[in-house]
Scaffold this motif. Sequence first.
Motif, PDB file in Angstrom:
ATOM      1  N   GLN A 117      48.376  27.665 146.991  1.00  0.00           N
ATOM      2  CA  GLN A 117      48.920  26.223 146.903  1.00  0.00           C
ATOM      3  C   GLN A 117      48.625  25.578 145.862  1.00  0.00           C
ATOM      4  O   GLN A 117      49.649  25.144 144.950  1.00  0.00           O
ATOM      5  CB  GLN A 117      48.720  25.340 148.306  1.00  0.00           C
ATOM      6  CG  GLN A 117      49.268  25.698 149.359  1.00  0.00           C
ATOM      7  CD  GLN A 117      48.613  25.126 150.657  1.00  0.00           C
ATOM      8  OE1 GLN A 117      47.922  24.078 150.506  1.00  0.00           O
ATOM      9  NE2 GLN A 117      49.429  25.297 151.757  1.00  0.00           N
ATOM     10  N   LYS A 118      47.391  25.433 145.170  1.00  0.00           N
ATOM     11  CA  LYS A 118      47.205  24.923 143.919  1.00  0.00           C
ATOM     12  C   LYS A 118      47.824  25.428 143.089  1.00  0.00           C
ATOM     13  O   LYS A 118      48.158  25.236 141.932  1.00  0.00           O
ATOM     14  CB  LYS A 118      45.634  24.865 143.850  1.00  0.00           C
ATOM     15  CG  LYS A 118      45.057  23.722 144.906  1.00  0.00           C
ATOM     16  CD  LYS A 118      43.702  23.564 144.905  1.00  0.00           C
ATOM     17  CE  LYS A 118      43.211  22.666 145.999  1.00  0.00           C
ATOM     18  NZ  LYS A 118      43.499  22.880 147.169  1.00  0.00           N
ATOM     19  N   THR A 156      46.724  34.402 149.038  1.00  0.00           N
ATOM     20  CA  THR A 156      47.175  34.180 150.295  1.00  0.00           C
ATOM     21  C   THR A 156      46.492  35.503 151.063  1.00  0.00           C
ATOM     22  O   THR A 156      46.060  35.306 152.229  1.00  0.00           O
ATOM     23  CB  THR A 156      48.403  33.858 150.642  1.00  0.00           C
ATOM     24  OG1 THR A 156      48.921  32.729 149.763  1.00  0.00           O
ATOM     25  CG2 THR A 156      48.871  33.512 152.162  1.00  0.00           C
ATOM     26  N   CYS A 168      42.823  32.956 151.000  1.00  0.00           N
ATOM     27  CA  CYS A 168      42.404  31.640 150.027  1.00  0.00           C
ATOM     28  C   CYS A 168      43.932  31.025 149.987  1.00  0.00           C
ATOM     29  O   CYS A 168      44.437  30.881 149.001  1.00  0.00           O
ATOM     30  CB  CYS A 168      42.082  31.970 148.903  1.00  0.00           C
ATOM     31  SG  CYS A 168      40.453  32.916 148.670  1.00  0.00           S
ATOM     32  N   ALA A 169      44.350  30.415 150.960  1.00  0.00           N
ATOM     33  CA  ALA A 169      45.896  29.553 151.172  1.00  0.00           C
ATOM     34  C   ALA A 169      45.782  28.598 150.054  1.00  0.00           C
ATOM     35  O   ALA A 169      46.686  28.088 149.806  1.00  0.00           O
ATOM     36  CB  ALA A 169      46.028  29.628 152.363  1.00  0.00           C
ATOM     37  N   SER A 170      44.554  27.743 150.376  1.00  0.00           N
ATOM     38  CA  SER A 170      44.424  26.516 149.575  1.00  0.00           C
ATOM     39  C   SER A 170      44.571  26.763 148.132  1.00  0.00           C
ATOM     40  O   SER A 170      45.339  26.086 147.387  1.00  0.00           O
ATOM     41  CB  SER A 170      42.977  26.015 149.938  1.00  0.00           C
ATOM     42  OG  SER A 170      42.779  24.810 149.032  1.00  0.00           O
ATOM     43  N   ILE A 171      43.899  27.852 147.590  1.00  0.00           N
ATOM     44  CA  ILE A 171      43.979  28.100 146.083  1.00  0.00           C
ATOM     45  C   ILE A 171      45.386  28.560 145.887  1.00  0.00           C
ATOM     46  O   ILE A 171      45.705  28.273 144.596  1.00  0.00           O
ATOM     47  CB  ILE A 171      43.007  29.306 145.910  1.00  0.00           C
ATOM     48  CG1 ILE A 171      41.438  28.532 145.941  1.00  0.00           C
ATOM     49  CG2 ILE A 171      43.146  30.021 144.366  1.00  0.00           C
ATOM     50  CD1 ILE A 171      40.467  29.839 145.804  1.00  0.00           C
TER      51      ILE A 171
END
Length: 129
Positions: A97-98, A88, A92-95
């Motif tokens: 979350q994953k 984060t 890379c917030a998407s990474i």
Amino acid sequence: MIVKLIGIALIGIVAVSLLRSAKPEFAVFAVIGTGIVMVITMISSLQSAILAFDDLVEKSGMDDRVFSAVLKIIGIGYLTEYSASIATDAGCASIAQKLQFGGKIVIFLMSISIVTALVDVVTGLLELT
């Protein structure tokens, strides 16, 4: 210990702030470095807690596999949260979350051994009655 952690965090915040204005590409490394120093500082305190927990497990007669699984689950939770925070911070917030989702799946899979041990205990208690 909390005073040490606060001191390390404040030094890290100053370093990150300075790097963001001078060399933004290195700020992430300062965040990671600060986190690593904080984790190393906390590990020494965690060792005594783990030993105390081990004594409780030994006195209770619980299976060592359960103790090991619980420690691994706790470790996975902490490592996942820390890694997601770094992702984060790196934008890379998407990474992140994953990564958190993946950590939850691993924790779920590892908890099967604890549930199995619990079922064995309950089954043993039911057979006694």
